[in-house]
Enzyme design. Structure first.
Site, PDB file in Angstrom:
ATOM      1  N   ARG A 139      -3.966  39.683   9.729  1.00  0.00           N
ATOM      2  CA  ARG A 139      -2.705  39.898  10.599  1.00  0.00           C
ATOM      3  C   ARG A 139      -2.285  38.249  11.489  1.00  0.00           C
ATOM      4  NH1 ARG A 139      -6.309  42.956  13.341  1.00  0.00           N
ATOM      5  NH2 ARG A 139      -5.349  45.369  13.291  1.00  0.00           N
TER       6      ARG A 139
ATOM      7  N   GLU B  61       0.897  53.388   7.842  1.00  0.00           N
ATOM      8  CA  GLU B  61       0.944  54.069   8.880  1.00  0.00           C
ATOM      9  C   GLU B  61       1.523  54.734   9.814  1.00  0.00           C
ATOM     10  OE1 GLU B  61      -0.047  49.578  10.739  1.00  0.00           O
ATOM     11  OE2 GLU B  61       1.688  49.108   9.534  1.00  0.00           O
TER      12      GLU B  61
ATOM     13  N   ARG C 198       0.199  53.919  21.389  1.00  0.00           N
ATOM     14  CA  ARG C 198      -1.171  53.733  20.949  1.00  0.00           C
ATOM     15  C   ARG C 198      -2.229  53.257  22.518  1.00  0.00           C
ATOM     16  NH1 ARG C 198      -0.951  49.072  16.229  1.00  0.00           N
ATOM     17  NH2 ARG C 198      -2.613  48.276  16.749  1.00  0.00           N
TER      18      ARG C 198
ATOM     19  N   ARG D 290      -1.285  39.886   5.245  1.00  0.00           N
ATOM     20  CA  ARG D 290       0.183  40.879   5.626  1.00  0.00           C
ATOM     21  C   ARG D 290       1.591  40.338   6.808  1.00  0.00           C
ATOM     22  NH1 ARG D 290      -0.909  45.839  10.525  1.00  0.00           N
ATOM     23  NH2 ARG D 290      -0.970  43.703  11.699  1.00  0.00           N
TER      24      ARG D 290
ATOM     25  N   ASN E 167      -4.664  52.713  13.893  1.00  0.00           N
ATOM     26  CA  ASN E 167      -4.298  52.938  14.845  1.00  0.00           C
ATOM     27  C   ASN E 167      -2.724  53.510  15.105  1.00  0.00           C
ATOM     28  OD1 ASN E 167      -6.680  51.116  15.549  1.00  0.00           O
ATOM     29  ND2 ASN E 167      -5.525  50.099  15.063  1.00  0.00           N
ATOM     30  N   ASP E 168      -1.559  52.694  14.091  1.00  0.00           N
ATOM     31  CA  ASP E 168      -0.301  53.483  14.050  1.00  0.00           C
ATOM     32  C   ASP E 168       0.035  54.617  13.679  1.00  0.00           C
ATOM     33  OD1 ASP E 168       1.073  51.201  15.732  1.00  0.00           O
ATOM     34  OD2 ASP E 168       0.544  49.952  13.760  1.00  0.00           O
TER      35      ASP E 168
ATOM     36  N   CYS F 169      -8.064  50.801   7.451  1.00  0.00           N
ATOM     37  CA  CYS F 169      -8.270  49.791   9.095  1.00  0.00           C
ATOM     38  C   CYS F 169      -7.702  50.417  10.123  1.00  0.00           C
ATOM     39  CB  CYS F 169      -7.468  48.302   8.672  1.00  0.00           C
ATOM     40  SG  CYS F 169      -6.374  48.759   8.067  1.00  0.00           S
TER      41      CYS F 169
ATOM     42  N   HIS G 137      -5.544  37.077  25.981  1.00  0.00           N
ATOM     43  CA  HIS G 137      -5.996  35.947  25.559  1.00  0.00           C
ATOM     44  C   HIS G 137      -7.647  35.942  25.159  1.00  0.00           C
ATOM     45  CE1 HIS G 137      -2.010  34.749  23.885  1.00  0.00           C
ATOM     46  NE2 HIS G 137      -1.495  34.321  25.046  1.00  0.00           N
TER      47      HIS G 137
HETATM   48  C1  PEP Z   1      -3.288  49.992  11.708  1.00  0.00           C
HETATM   49  O1  PEP Z   1      -1.885  50.332  12.974  1.00  0.00           O
HETATM   50  O2  PEP Z   1      -4.213  50.827  12.176  1.00  0.00           O
HETATM   51  C2  PEP Z   1      -3.556  48.606  12.527  1.00  0.00           C
HETATM   52  C3  PEP Z   1      -4.970  48.076  11.589  1.00  0.00           C
HETATM   53  O3  PEP Z   1      -2.413  46.771  12.096  1.00  0.00           O
HETATM   54  P1  PEP Z   1      -2.291  47.327  13.315  1.00  0.00           P
HETATM   55  O4  PEP Z   1      -3.514  47.985  14.475  1.00  0.00           O
HETATM   56  O5  PEP Z   1      -2.307  45.350  13.706  1.00  0.00           O
HETATM   57  O6  PEP Z   1      -0.763  47.367  14.291  1.00  0.00           O
HETATM   58 MG    MG Z   2      -0.244  48.654  12.203  1.00  0.00          MG
END
Ligand code: PEP
Ligand code: MG
Length: 567
Positions: A287, A422, A456, A323, A445-446, A493, A180
């Protein structure tokens, strides 16, 4: 003395250390009150801090403290403490023993989230022990000068009463990137190094301490000369950051004049404030998981509505994209039971989860819709893998609209709906999904994790290499092209969006909307302002022709040297 920990929040800091660390254990300290008395007093302390934080709009911290408050009454903790008392232990020693046993149990579980719960429990227990021994915990309430906080552990409870302007940096013995406090420091722009026990042992209150929150370096025991050198470094860095922040107030354009949108990713009203400070063009990703973390019961429609409206107030009318809940995978929530799964990342996560528990989705959509009557909001569905899922989500949106209309509650009937691209299946089907969407946002990321079958958070692949893998680049290019053909906006993103190495590549691939954390905006805008789209297109063509991530990285590193003029 130089130490290296984990760089958790970038930036440099040099200030006298303020050690919050009690190096004594409870052993040998006699409790001067009962466990029950200490527990009641701690709950009252939490209530005061929660009220103060809520009043100051520091909601995420208040929620963490709510969870800590609940832990005080935890049945398992009580049972273990009572066992210790029956065995004749002093109450402080009984709490310490109980904490130790419970933390050992939690440590067996292979999950960052559960490990974080152990950190929370340690924090609660150390407060109980201090109260039992009527020992003053070092407090940050009266802090009036600039310091670097040094502690074994720090929780948002410690920061609750502090004037954050005085906290120039944080060094912790424990903690991980996902703790945190690391997330909080990052969102507040406070440089932080975690996982650096030797620095914590060596630091002395009042003596200057330097930290580099990007590399994880900590220096203490500084000579006068070294201190002067470091002070110059910090000043130069501060100047650079200020200049960048000034430039960041201007709209973002490439060197040859192409306007680029730079939007922020946020999680609550405090980060919304940062988004405004750093002049984001909009919020590209809210988020909402934060609202569901660290609590035993689900947030109701009214609470969610207030949360969105508070963010809307901070943003002063700017558009923001909410989201829907993306819980599951590495982000479980105690208020949403998910049956144990062998592969949680491939299990009930994101939209898959909320479609299975549609009362959660419906409640959230109703709150979002009601907020849309007063703010410019669009909705984004996470982890969409098929057209059926998108259609089902949109049907719940229709249901929510019908219900509100029947109840006479106002909402924006034309609210825009989009998806995170994603998951590879969504990327491959994006031409079929596009007619049902108002926008796309690529989750780098995903997308990298699922394309490369590499966790990840794990160490299967170097983080840098993952989203620069040629397979990931090809898929991103495909999604950007399809979105352009279908005429729907597409942002990107995730970590890739803020990586300076990837900026020319993404621009060259045709990306014109980046979504990054607020603190990353100035550097990104500066990077964009130095780049020419013609050169970027050439770089993208070459990168897409590379065979390995290593080749892509080398190309981008070489180009970075050539395309960014030396300062
Ligand atoms: C991603 O997956 O790139 C993303 C922005 O969502 P999160 O990191 O919250 O899964
Ligand atoms: Mg994601």
């Amino acid at each position: 003395m130089v130490f290296t920990g984990i760089g958790a929040s970038s930036g440099l800091a040099l200030a006298p250390a303020f050690c919050l660390t009690s190096k004594r254990g409870p052993v040998g300290r006699a409790s001067s009150r009962s466990f029950e008395e200490a527990r009641e007093q701690l709950k009252r302390q939490y209530d005061q801090s929660i009220a103060a934080l809520t009043g100051a709009g520091r909601r995420a911290e208040a929620e963490v403290l709510l969870c800590h408050r609940e832990m005080v009454s935890d049945v398992l903790l009580e049972e273990r403490v009572n066992q210790g008392l029956i065995q004749g232990l002093d109450p402080a020693a009984a709490v310490e023993k109980a904490c130790h046993i419970l933390c050992q149990m939690l440590a067996q579980v292979n999950s960052d989230y559960i490990r974080q719960r152990a950190e929370d429990l340690k924090d609660v227990c150390s407060r109980l022990i201090s109260l039992l021994c009527q020992e003053e915990l070092p407090s940050l309430a009266g802090l009036e000068r600039e310091v670097v906080l040094v502690a074994h552990q720090l929780s948002p409870a410690d920061l609750a009463t502090a004037d954050l302007a005085c906290i120039k940096g944080i060094v912790l013995a424990g903690g991980t990137l996902t703790s945190h406090i690391a997330i909080l420091a990052c969102s507040l722009g406070i440089p932080a190094v975690v996982g650096c026990p030797h620095a914590v042992e060596a630091a002395k209150s009042g003596e200057p301490l330097f930290l580099d929150g990007a590399s994880g370096k900590v220096e203490c025991g500084l000579t006068h000369r070294r201190k002067t050198e470091l002070a110059r470094l910090v000043k130069e860095e501060g100047e650079r950051v200020r200049q960048l922040a000034q430039q960041a107030l201007l709209p973002s354009v490439t060197a040859d004049g192409l306007p680029i949108r730079v939007e922020s990713s946020i999680s609550d009203s405090r980060t919304a404030q940062k988004s405004v400070e750093y002049a984001a063009d909009a919020v590209g990703l809210l988020r909402t998981e934060f609202l569901f973390h660290n609590r035993e019961s689900l947030p109701g429609e009214e609470e969610q509505l207030q949360y969105y409206l508070e963010i809307a107030r901070q943003l002063g009318g700017q558009r923001f994209t909410i989201r829907t809940l993306d819980i599951g995978g590495d982000k479980p929530s105690p208020c949403i039971p998910i049956p144990k799964e062998e592969n949680p990342f491939l299990g009930t996560r994101g939209i898959r989860l909320t479609l299975r528990q549609p009362e959660i989705l419906l409640c959230q959509l109703r709150a979002i819709l009601r907020a849309s009557a007063q703010a410019d909001i669009q909705v984004m569905y996470p982890m969409i893998t098929s057209l059926e899922e998108l259609q089902a989500a949109k049907q719940w949106m229709d249901t929510a609209k019908k219900q509100l209309a029947q109840e006479g509650l106002p909402f924006d009937p034309a609210i825009r709906e989009g998806i995170m691209v994603e998951v590879p299946s969504a990327a491959l089907l994006c031409d079929l999904l596009a007619p049902h969407c108002d926008f796309f946002s690529i989750g780098s990321n995903d997308l990298a994790q699922y394309l490369l079958a590499a966790d990840r958070n794990g160490e299967c692949l170097p983080q840098l290499g993952s989203y620069l893998h040629p397979a990931v680049l090809r898929v991103i290019q495909m999604v950007l092209d399809r979105a352009a053909e279908e005429g729907i906006p597409c942002s990107l993103c995730g970590e890739m969006a803020k990586d300076p190495l990837a900026t020319p590549l993404l621009l060259g691939m045709g990306l014109t909307n980046f979504v990054v954390t607020p603190a990353a905006i100035p550097a990104l805008k500066e990077g964009i302002s130095r780049l020419d789209t013609g050169v970027c297109r050439r770089i993208a063509r070459q990168a897409l022709a590379c065979s390995t991530a290593g080749e892509v990285v080398r190309l981008l590193q070489m180009e970075k040297g050539q395309t960014v003029p030396a300062r």
